[in-house]
Design a protein around this motif. Structure first.
Motif, PDB file in Angstrom:
ATOM      1  N   THR A  17      29.487 -32.125 -18.369  1.00  0.00           N
ATOM      2  CA  THR A  17      30.637 -31.936 -19.251  1.00  0.00           C
ATOM      3  C   THR A  17      30.470 -32.723 -20.537  1.00  0.00           C
ATOM      4  O   THR A  17      30.747 -32.216 -21.635  1.00  0.00           O
ATOM      5  CB  THR A  17      31.936 -32.357 -18.541  1.00  0.00           C
ATOM      6  OG1 THR A  17      32.129 -31.529 -17.384  1.00  0.00           O
ATOM      7  CG2 THR A  17      33.137 -32.213 -19.463  1.00  0.00           C
ATOM      8  N   VAL A  20      28.209 -30.772 -23.036  1.00  0.00           N
ATOM      9  CA  VAL A  20      28.605 -29.496 -23.646  1.00  0.00           C
ATOM     10  C   VAL A  20      29.994 -29.513 -24.276  1.00  0.00           C
ATOM     11  O   VAL A  20      30.304 -28.638 -25.093  1.00  0.00           O
ATOM     12  CB  VAL A  20      28.534 -28.359 -22.601  1.00  0.00           C
ATOM     13  CG1 VAL A  20      27.122 -28.216 -22.070  1.00  0.00           C
ATOM     14  CG2 VAL A  20      29.514 -28.583 -21.442  1.00  0.00           C
ATOM     15  N   ASN A 137      27.237 -25.949 -13.413  1.00  0.00           N
ATOM     16  CA  ASN A 137      28.009 -24.709 -13.516  1.00  0.00           C
ATOM     17  C   ASN A 137      29.473 -25.007 -13.830  1.00  0.00           C
ATOM     18  O   ASN A 137      30.066 -24.423 -14.753  1.00  0.00           O
ATOM     19  CB  ASN A 137      27.933 -23.909 -12.217  1.00  0.00           C
ATOM     20  CG  ASN A 137      26.535 -23.443 -11.885  1.00  0.00           C
ATOM     21  OD1 ASN A 137      25.977 -23.851 -10.889  1.00  0.00           O
ATOM     22  ND2 ASN A 137      25.949 -22.597 -12.705  1.00  0.00           N
ATOM     23  N   ASN A 140      30.359 -26.131 -17.361  1.00  0.00           N
ATOM     24  CA  ASN A 140      30.512 -25.065 -18.344  1.00  0.00           C
ATOM     25  C   ASN A 140      31.772 -24.244 -18.116  1.00  0.00           C
ATOM     26  O   ASN A 140      32.461 -23.860 -19.063  1.00  0.00           O
ATOM     27  CB  ASN A 140      29.284 -24.142 -18.297  1.00  0.00           C
ATOM     28  CG  ASN A 140      28.063 -24.764 -18.942  1.00  0.00           C
ATOM     29  OD1 ASN A 140      27.927 -24.783 -20.154  1.00  0.00           O
ATOM     30  ND2 ASN A 140      27.172 -25.299 -18.120  1.00  0.00           N
ATOM     31  N   SER A 144      34.143 -28.167 -19.721  1.00  0.00           N
ATOM     32  CA  SER A 144      34.186 -28.003 -21.175  1.00  0.00           C
ATOM     33  C   SER A 144      35.501 -27.379 -21.655  1.00  0.00           C
ATOM     34  O   SER A 144      36.108 -27.889 -22.615  1.00  0.00           O
ATOM     35  CB  SER A 144      32.989 -27.167 -21.635  1.00  0.00           C
ATOM     36  OG  SER A 144      32.993 -27.020 -23.035  1.00  0.00           O
ATOM     37  N   SER A 226      21.941 -16.446 -23.664  1.00  0.00           N
ATOM     38  CA  SER A 226      23.270 -17.049 -23.483  1.00  0.00           C
ATOM     39  C   SER A 226      23.791 -17.691 -24.769  1.00  0.00           C
ATOM     40  O   SER A 226      25.006 -17.725 -24.992  1.00  0.00           O
ATOM     41  CB  SER A 226      23.227 -18.085 -22.353  1.00  0.00           C
ATOM     42  OG  SER A 226      22.374 -19.164 -22.671  1.00  0.00           O
ATOM     43  N   THR A 227      22.902 -18.179 -25.638  1.00  0.00           N
ATOM     44  CA  THR A 227      23.334 -18.775 -26.899  1.00  0.00           C
ATOM     45  C   THR A 227      24.030 -17.746 -27.785  1.00  0.00           C
ATOM     46  O   THR A 227      24.920 -18.093 -28.570  1.00  0.00           O
ATOM     47  CB  THR A 227      22.125 -19.370 -27.648  1.00  0.00           C
ATOM     48  OG1 THR A 227      21.488 -20.337 -26.812  1.00  0.00           O
ATOM     49  CG2 THR A 227      22.559 -20.040 -28.950  1.00  0.00           C
ATOM     50  N   GLY A 252      30.338 -17.188 -15.999  1.00  0.00           N
ATOM     51  CA  GLY A 252      30.343 -18.455 -15.258  1.00  0.00           C
ATOM     52  C   GLY A 252      30.444 -18.255 -13.759  1.00  0.00           C
ATOM     53  O   GLY A 252      29.770 -18.939 -12.991  1.00  0.00           O
ATOM     54  N   SER A 255      27.159 -17.282 -12.520  1.00  0.00           N
ATOM     55  CA  SER A 255      26.226 -18.419 -12.479  1.00  0.00           C
ATOM     56  C   SER A 255      26.404 -19.253 -11.219  1.00  0.00           C
ATOM     57  O   SER A 255      25.432 -19.760 -10.657  1.00  0.00           O
ATOM     58  CB  SER A 255      26.416 -19.286 -13.725  1.00  0.00           C
ATOM     59  OG  SER A 255      27.615 -20.052 -13.662  1.00  0.00           O
ATOM     60  N   ASN A 343      16.168 -25.081 -23.412  1.00  0.00           N
ATOM     61  CA  ASN A 343      17.408 -24.773 -24.129  1.00  0.00           C
ATOM     62  C   ASN A 343      17.160 -24.635 -25.628  1.00  0.00           C
ATOM     63  O   ASN A 343      17.610 -23.687 -26.279  1.00  0.00           O
ATOM     64  CB  ASN A 343      18.457 -25.857 -23.871  1.00  0.00           C
ATOM     65  CG  ASN A 343      18.881 -25.931 -22.418  1.00  0.00           C
ATOM     66  OD1 ASN A 343      18.593 -25.033 -21.625  1.00  0.00           O
ATOM     67  ND2 ASN A 343      19.547 -27.003 -22.058  1.00  0.00           N
TER      68      ASN A 343
END
Length: 409
Positions: A17, A20, A137, A140, A144, A226-227, A252, A255, A343
């Motif tokens: 957390t 992100v 997971n 996100n 976040s 994903s970006t 999510g 994921s 990433n």
């Protein structure tokens, strides 16, 4: 989930957390600190660099510490860093606090994975590691968004207070539930000390080097797509802005499912799990590319992409654990750095695809190309491992040597 694994997973949720959540409160931080949004965005870059570079170094320097003491100390560093961030009077202090906090991230995640494996039987280690990865997971999907809401309602400093309070709770859970009797990283299975040189020798293994390269490429493929999910969904799928937020939740949820499936697949045979996860990712990316202009199919494809993309994490970490018995936490920490490099590589590949004129629609195909390279390398590694164990009896004989062959392949 067993309470020791829950405590470790929540710790990973905290560090995930912290990494992100900044993205959601950049405008508030930019305005309050009187810096531009791109400058505020460097707080994310600084943290990522700290994780990538600092993780293996901190892991090596703390190799003689007991695992539980190290976990608690790292959480202490994390808490201190977030307190400093919450009280930071200016941008420079905040950047320093972010880098300081990041030094705990890579080692904590690696040691949490290692401890989870130590507490689990051999045929359940990948599933245990998947439960720890679940923290990322939830970071996100829940951490976040909650942190962003708190920052928008009560100011960005309140977000760091939220992370700090949760980290204190996690420390108490680790203290209470994680067993004390765990080998340090500098001890082998017999409890004998390993020298610094002996631990570093693990990086001379070609199988480990190749496994980390595969991590960079596979994770890069995930982040290539994903970006750029928001423009893919809005500009190609023509979804309204509110629908994009709902679809990211769908991603999510996928994921979370993929994380568990990846761990299950790797429990039986690590290399087979790696291959299945990457093959699934390749198929999901191609399907997502084909379905992107059509709303209902693209929503389904997004869920599948989320599941396939996150199934690679426990499988790849289980592979690292299998080839780095001499210094598992050190190798896992280095692989966390490899994930972060992936990433960055993925975000660059996606941007390059768009800048070269192919458009956002083609981003999943670029990701599929990176996945194809990773899968080819994995197949070569699998073929070599099977060749190395070819002198052993067939696996179905069920002997101890068959177990050895299963581990090797």
């Amino acid at each position: 989930m067993p309470l020791p694994l829950l405590a470790l997973m929540l710790g990973v949720f905290c560090v995930g957390t912290a990494e992100v959540v900044i993205a959601g409160i950049l405008p508030e931080m930019s305005a309050d600190l009187n810096v531009s949004i791109p400058t505020a965005g460097l707080l994310v870059t600084g943290y990522a660099l700290g994780v990538t570079i600092g993780g293996p170094i901190i892991t090596l320097l703390t190799a003689k510490w007991s695992r539980k003491a190290l976990l608690l100390s790292l959480m202490g560093v994390f808490i201190a860093g977030n307190v400093i961030a919450a009280l930071a009077p200016n941008y420079g202090t905040l950047m320093g606090a972010r880098v300081f906090t990041s030094l705990s991230h890579g080692t904590f995640a690696a040691v949490a994975w290692h401890v989870a494996a130590l507490m689990s039987p051999p045929d359940k280690q990948a599933t245990a590691m998947a439960k720890i990865a679940l923290g990322f997971n939830f970071a996100n999907v829940l951490g976040s968004p909650i942190g962003t809401f708190i920052g928008q309602q009560f100011g960005w400093r309140a977000t760091f207070v939220y992370v700090t309070v949760f980290a204190v709770l996690c420390s108490l859970l680790i203290q209470k539930f994680v067993p004390k009797v765990l080998l340090s990283e500098s001890q082998d299975a017999a409890g004998e000390s390993l020298s610094l040189r002996e631990q570093l020798k693990v990086f001379r293994k070609g199988s480990l080097q190749l496994s980390m390269l595969i991590t960079v490429l596979a994770q890069g493929a995930v982040f290539t797509t994903s970006t750029y999910l928001a423009p893919l969904l809005r500009d190609v799928g023509h979804f309204a802005a509110p629908a994009v937020g709902v679809l990211l939740i769908v991603f999510g949820v996928g994921s979370v499912l993929g994380n568990f499936l990846g761990g299950k697949a790797a429990d039986t045979n690590v290399m087979r799990g790696v291959l299945v996860a990457q093959a699934a990712l390749l198929a999901a990316l191609v399907i997502f590319w084909a379905a992107a202009p059509h709303q209902i199919p693209s929503a389904v494809a997004l869920f599948v992409f989320g599941a396939a993309g996150f199934s690679i994490i426990p499988a790849l970490q289980a592979r690292i654990l299998a080839v780095a018995a001499a210094a598992p936490a050190l190798a896992l920490s280095a692989n966390v750095s490899a994930f972060n490099l992936g990433n960055g590589l993925g975000a660059w590949l996606g941007g390059a695809t768009i800048n070269l004129g192919f458009g956002v629609r083609e981003v999943p195909l670029t990701a599929a190309l990176a996945t194809t390279v990773a899968l080819a390398l994995s197949l070569a590694m699998w073929s070599r491992s099977r060749h190395d164990s070819s002198a052993l009896p067939p696996l179905e004989e069920g002997s101890a040597r068959a177990d050895l062959a299963e581990k090797a392949s």
